[in-house]
Write a protein that holds these residues in place. Sequence first.
Motif, mmCIF file in Angstrom:
data_model
loop_
_atom_site.group_PDB
_atom_site.id
_atom_site.type_symbol
_atom_site.label_atom_id
_atom_site.label_comp_id
_atom_site.label_asym_id
_atom_site.label_seq_id
_atom_site.Cartn_x
_atom_site.Cartn_y
_atom_site.Cartn_z
ATOM 1 N N ARG A 50 -55.977 26.307 4.331
ATOM 2 C CA ARG A 50 -57.197 27.029 3.953
ATOM 3 C C ARG A 50 -57.558 27.975 5.096
ATOM 4 N NH1 ARG A 50 -62.609 24.093 1.575
ATOM 5 N NH2 ARG A 50 -63.903 25.975 1.323
ATOM 6 N N THR A 62 -51.617 28.607 1.648
ATOM 7 C CA THR A 62 -53.040 28.919 1.819
ATOM 8 C C THR A 62 -53.467 30.070 0.926
ATOM 9 O OG1 THR A 62 -53.118 28.094 4.097
ATOM 10 C CG2 THR A 62 -54.742 29.772 3.491
ATOM 11 N N SER A 95 -56.065 39.419 2.021
ATOM 12 C CA SER A 95 -56.377 38.214 2.798
ATOM 13 C C SER A 95 -56.287 38.435 4.298
ATOM 14 C CB SER A 95 -55.441 37.075 2.390
ATOM 15 O OG SER A 95 -54.078 37.445 2.572
ATOM 16 N N HIS A 128 -56.291 30.021 -2.179
ATOM 17 C CA HIS A 128 -57.461 30.896 -2.258
ATOM 18 C C HIS A 128 -57.408 31.824 -3.461
ATOM 19 C CE1 HIS A 128 -59.827 30.278 1.456
ATOM 20 N NE2 HIS A 128 -58.677 29.929 2.011
ATOM 21 N N TRP A 152 -61.559 28.630 -2.607
ATOM 22 C CA TRP A 152 -60.414 27.784 -2.288
ATOM 23 C C TRP A 152 -60.389 26.583 -3.218
ATOM 24 C CZ3 TRP A 152 -59.682 22.703 -0.884
ATOM 25 C CH2 TRP A 152 -58.446 22.370 -0.323
ATOM 26 N N PHE A 171 -62.783 34.757 -0.138
ATOM 27 C CA PHE A 171 -62.314 33.890 0.930
ATOM 28 C C PHE A 171 -62.859 32.469 0.784
ATOM 29 C CE2 PHE A 171 -61.639 38.085 2.700
ATOM 30 C CZ PHE A 171 -60.407 37.959 3.312
#
Length: 270
Positions: A210, A46, A72, A50, A29, A26
């Motif tokens: 993000r 997003t 995610s 990641h 990024w 997580f």
Amino acid sequence: MRHSTLFSLMAVAISVAGAASNVDPFEQWHKPEAGHVRGPCPFLNTFANHGFLPRTGKYITKQNLADGLFKSVNFDANISAFLFDFAASTNPEPNSTWFSLDHLTRHNVLEHDASLSRVDAFHGHADLFNEAAFAETLSYYGDTVDVKGGAAAIVARMKSCKATNPTYSLSDLGEAFIIGETAAFISILGDAESITAPKKLVEYLFRNERLPTELGWKRPESAFTTELLLHNLETVEAEYRKQLNATSQARKRSGGFADRLLFARQGLTA
């Protein structure tokens, strides 16, 4: 000396491998690089930023999407398959088994006018965040984004875009998707049962593409299912219809958006 050097190199390699295995995905990024593509959906962008989806944003398969959305945001396989069928339909290549994020920018396939964070295709590129559009959206949210505020923002964006875009259009599918998108991002970033989310988390993700882990957000423990998405969509739709009627923007429609999405998907997979 040669053996000592070899052992030292092996130790470094093992140490690096061990450190990599402990890296929190997580927190991995990165901004898109040259040659990478992104689309009109802040969430899919997003996930690519990641690395939950291919960082290039290209050649995303059904398995890529299922794995990425599970890791995610805890989407179950059924909802990933549901979303993939729609996304793959934007690929100009017939009968494709993959899609790229920039395919989603094709106007009036899934991408639609009255976006919450993008300008209409008439005014510019739908894959780019637009501050003015999103500022209008945010103005209808309280500190907690709920169904009422979510619906109000949709109606406001529709009204603004219709007044400023001479080619404004919103298909049944596009209208269903804007409702579903709102239901989904509130559920993912907040509480799917109460359909509420902290505004700060919503704003952070849309602006930065993000996941807002640094603000305390964590991957939901409960799986997000197709049934839950459609239930929450219907809840947002009911408030949306109420507000449309109040502003005399209502369009005659038969059936609900959830039914229309299911019917449209059947056409894609037939």
